[in-house]
Write a protein that holds these residues in place. Structure first.
Motif, PDB file in Angstrom:
ATOM      1  N   HIS A  53      43.007  39.241  26.040  1.00 26.98           N
ATOM      2  CA  HIS A  53      43.251  40.331  26.980  1.00 26.98           C
ATOM      3  C   HIS A  53      43.294  39.783  28.407  1.00 26.98           C
ATOM      4  O   HIS A  53      42.529  38.884  28.753  1.00 26.98           O
ATOM      5  CB  HIS A  53      42.135  41.380  26.896  1.00 26.98           C
ATOM      6  N   ILE A  54      44.186  40.330  29.205  1.00 22.28           N
ATOM      7  CA  ILE A  54      44.237  40.052  30.639  1.00 22.28           C
ATOM      8  C   ILE A  54      43.745  41.319  31.333  1.00 22.28           C
ATOM      9  O   ILE A  54      44.329  42.385  31.165  1.00 22.28           O
ATOM     10  CB  ILE A  54      45.667  39.725  31.121  1.00 22.28           C
ATOM     11  N   LYS A  55      42.656  41.196  32.078  1.00 20.54           N
ATOM     12  CA  LYS A  55      42.077  42.330  32.799  1.00 20.54           C
ATOM     13  C   LYS A  55      42.320  42.136  34.286  1.00 20.54           C
ATOM     14  O   LYS A  55      41.931  41.116  34.853  1.00 20.54           O
ATOM     15  CB  LYS A  55      40.578  42.427  32.534  1.00 20.54           C
ATOM     16  N   ASN A  56      42.970  43.108  34.894  1.00 22.35           N
ATOM     17  CA  ASN A  56      43.287  43.034  36.318  1.00 22.35           C
ATOM     18  C   ASN A  56      42.316  43.922  37.106  1.00 22.35           C
ATOM     19  O   ASN A  56      42.501  45.122  37.196  1.00 22.35           O
ATOM     20  CB  ASN A  56      44.729  43.474  36.577  1.00 22.35           C
ATOM     21  N   ASN A  57      41.303  43.307  37.670  1.00 22.59           N
ATOM     22  CA  ASN A  57      40.331  44.023  38.493  1.00 22.59           C
ATOM     23  C   ASN A  57      40.636  43.864  39.975  1.00 22.59           C
ATOM     24  O   ASN A  57      39.814  44.212  40.817  1.00 22.59           O
ATOM     25  CB  ASN A  57      38.912  43.517  38.196  1.00 22.59           C
ATOM     26  N   SER A  58      41.809  43.328  40.293  1.00 18.73           N
ATOM     27  CA  SER A  58      42.178  43.128  41.698  1.00 18.73           C
ATOM     28  C   SER A  58      42.786  44.413  42.267  1.00 18.73           C
ATOM     29  O   SER A  58      42.961  45.399  41.560  1.00 18.73           O
ATOM     30  CB  SER A  58      43.193  41.985  41.820  1.00 18.73           C
ATOM     31  N   GLU A  59      43.126  44.353  43.539  1.00 17.43           N
ATOM     32  CA  GLU A  59      43.740  45.498  44.210  1.00 17.43           C
ATOM     33  C   GLU A  59      45.261  45.511  44.049  1.00 17.43           C
ATOM     34  O   GLU A  59      45.919  46.446  44.498  1.00 17.43           O
ATOM     35  CB  GLU A  59      43.399  45.461  45.705  1.00 17.43           C
TER      36      GLU A  59
END
Length: 145
Positions: A53-59
């Motif tokens: 999984h790729i999790k994008n917690n950025s803005e």
């Protein structure tokens, strides 16, 4: 008949002794803070490959392609080695966007690589893009079979 058996034996043995090259990512490996690659541990129990999984917690949204690299750690050499793709294999060249605060799932297939994946330490490497900057993600995994 003996010649055919000998020829088949030579072909089989030549495929088993693949010499792996040193990683091209060694000097670039730093952890990204806001974007994570995580392997789904339960999926490592299959012999076909595994889910990650790729999790994008950025803005910002990130762009992801389908390409990934697999590497094996050589304890004797104390370095990561590239596992080569099979001949005439390529990844589909499309771009996927993972929006800020979301996640996408992928499958890493062992079948696309010219390697038997014996017991050992491995890692997956994925290169992404956000706001024009490259992001290098990776996660380690172990094969115990």
């Amino acid at each position: 008949m003996k010649q055919i058996i000998l020829l088949l034996l030579l072909i089989f043995l030549s495929g088993c002794g693949i010499e792996l090259e040193p990683s091209k990512y060694t000097d670039e490996m730093t952890a990204a803070e806001d974007v994570l690659l995580e392997i789904e541990e339960d999926s490592l129990k299959t012999e076909d490959g595994f889910k990650f999984h790729i999790k994008n917690n950025s803005e910002y949204p990130i762009a992801i392609g389908r390409e990934y690299a697999l590497e094996k750690y050589d304890k004797k050499k104390e370095e990561w080695l590239q596992i080569p793709l099979k001949d005439n294999i390529a990844f589909q060249a499309d771009g996927l966007i993972v929006d800020s605060g979301s996640e996408s799932s992928f499958f890493a297939s062992f079948d696309t690589y010219n390697y038997s994946f014996p017991k050992g330490d491995y890692r997956i490497i994925k290169v992404l893009s956000s706001e024009g900057d490259g992001i290098l993600l990776y996660d380690d995994f172990k094969i115990d079979k």
